[in-house]
Scaffold this motif. Structure first.
Motif, PDB file in Angstrom:
ATOM      1  N   ASP A  73       0.835  -1.213   0.000  1.00  0.00           N
ATOM      2  CA  ASP A  73       0.000   0.000   0.000  1.00  0.00           C
ATOM      3  C   ASP A  73       0.868   1.261   0.000  1.00  0.00           C
ATOM      4  O   ASP A  73       0.589   2.234  -0.719  1.00  0.00           O
ATOM      5  N   ILE A  74       1.931   1.231   0.808  1.00  0.00           N
ATOM      6  CA  ILE A  74       2.812   2.402   0.892  1.00  0.00           C
ATOM      7  C   ILE A  74       3.581   2.585  -0.414  1.00  0.00           C
ATOM      8  O   ILE A  74       3.726   3.711  -0.910  1.00  0.00           O
ATOM      9  N   GLU A  89       2.621   1.792  -3.342  1.00  0.00           N
ATOM     10  CA  GLU A  89       1.665   2.321  -4.337  1.00  0.00           C
ATOM     11  C   GLU A  89       1.359   3.787  -4.083  1.00  0.00           C
ATOM     12  O   GLU A  89       1.333   4.606  -5.005  1.00  0.00           O
ATOM     13  N   GLN A  90       1.160   4.157  -2.813  1.00  0.00           N
ATOM     14  CA  GLN A  90       0.855   5.550  -2.474  1.00  0.00           C
ATOM     15  C   GLN A  90       1.992   6.493  -2.868  1.00  0.00           C
ATOM     16  O   GLN A  90       1.761   7.583  -3.394  1.00  0.00           O
ATOM     17  N   LEU A  91       3.223   6.072  -2.610  1.00  0.00           N
ATOM     18  CA  LEU A  91       4.366   6.944  -2.853  1.00  0.00           C
ATOM     19  C   LEU A  91       4.800   6.966  -4.304  1.00  0.00           C
ATOM     20  O   LEU A  91       5.668   7.751  -4.686  1.00  0.00           O
ATOM     21  N   VAL A 127       2.570   7.414  -6.789  1.00  0.00           N
ATOM     22  CA  VAL A 127       1.586   8.198  -7.541  1.00  0.00           C
ATOM     23  C   VAL A 127       2.216   9.504  -8.011  1.00  0.00           C
ATOM     24  O   VAL A 127       2.882  10.182  -7.230  1.00  0.00           O
TER      25      VAL A 127
END
Length: 293
Positions: free
Chosen positions: A286-287, A289-291, A293
């Motif tokens: 999740d992290i 993927e978030q970073l 973007v």
């Protein structure tokens, strides 16, 4: 035997009182008595000798007591351990990443992960692209960071971003004044690149062959850091993924956008299609993927 029955037995054996044991377990005395009776029925004999005033362990009860106490303690340890894993207060996650990603973008991402989940251990396997795929396929790691591999139904690829390759030149090169560098100009200088079977090397050769060009290699190495240092020392030029720009600058080289042809490749997370990630691995995914973007 159930864990509920064993807890009831241990509580009564410790207190020698159904009333006190019931209070400790927040159980009514009838419910506690039923648990003890079910345990005794299952084992085939009495564990307590009871009168209207006293409760004592039978010889069989004495034999069971230390074993039951240890089983309950081990159960509690397992339960606590799993609960800490599920709440990300304990655990470990293993990830494989190609060197260009592992040495450049991954450290800052792991810093965010550690700030949020300081109790989770992390193992990073810094290996070439092909080994990343194999380690995920063989379940040696839960997550892989790689260029998009060939279609494989047993694997699942989640795009993080598109990486565009850049030219790497010495800081005193005449090319440093250019806003873009084409391959024709770049290959008038000694070319330094990764050795096969590096995915970067293969991509460069395939992209050039489409336009009828050939990669003329003067020097090669296994490590991107070595290539950056060689270019920085004035031994030649190279082409690397743009995620290596900061690393190349630190090694004394300079990066310029590349043209004719422009080379772009998807970079993303690789997992087994039939494998559900652990809570820790999913939190890391999740992290990442978030970073990205």
């Amino acid at each position: 035997m159930t864990i509920k029955q064993l807890r009831a037995f241990v509580a009564v054996a410790q207190t020698l009182s159904f009333a006190q044991a019931g209070e400790r377990l927040y159980m009514s005395q009838p419910a506690l008595s039923l648990s003890i009776k079910a345990l005794e029925d299952g084992l085939g004999g009495r564990l307590f000798s009871r009168t209207t005033r006293t409760v004592n362990l039978t010889p069989e009860g004495h034999a069971l007591f230390p074993l039951a106490r240890r089983l309950v303690a081990e159960w509690d340890n397992v339960e606590d351990n799993l609960r800490q894993h599920f709440t990300l207060r304990r655990g470990r996650v293993s990830i494989a990443a190609m060197p260009s990603f592992a040495g450049n973008r991954l450290p800052s991402m792991l810093m965010h992960f550690r700030e949020r989940y300081p109790a989770i251990g992390i193992t990073v396997h810094d290996v070439i692209n092909e080994q990343v795929v194999e380690m995920v396929r063989n379940r040696q790691v839960e997550l892989g960071i790689t260029f998009e591999p060939a279609s494989d139904l047993s694997m699942k690829f989640k795009l993080l971003y598109l990486d565009r390759f850049v030219a790497v030149v010495p800081r005193d090169s005449p090319l440093i004044e250019c806003t873009k560098v084409c391959w024709e100009d770049l290959q008038t200088y000694p070319f330094i690149t990764l050795q096969r079977p590096s995915a970067v090397r293969v991509m460069l050769e395939e992209s050039l062959s489409i336009g009828g060009q050939k990669l003329n290699v003067a020097m090669e190495s296994h490590q991107l850091a070595t290539i950056g240092r060689m270019v920085g020392s004035g031994l030649g030029v190279s082409v690397v993924p743009s995620l290596c720009i900061q690393q190349m600058h630190e090694l004394g080289a300079h990066c310029i956008p590349l043209a004719n042809p422009v080379i772009e490749r998807p970079i993303g997370m690789l997992t087994k299609a039939d494998h559900e990630l652990s809570v820790a691995a999913q939190a890391l995914a999740d992290i990442l993927e978030q970073l990205s973007v």
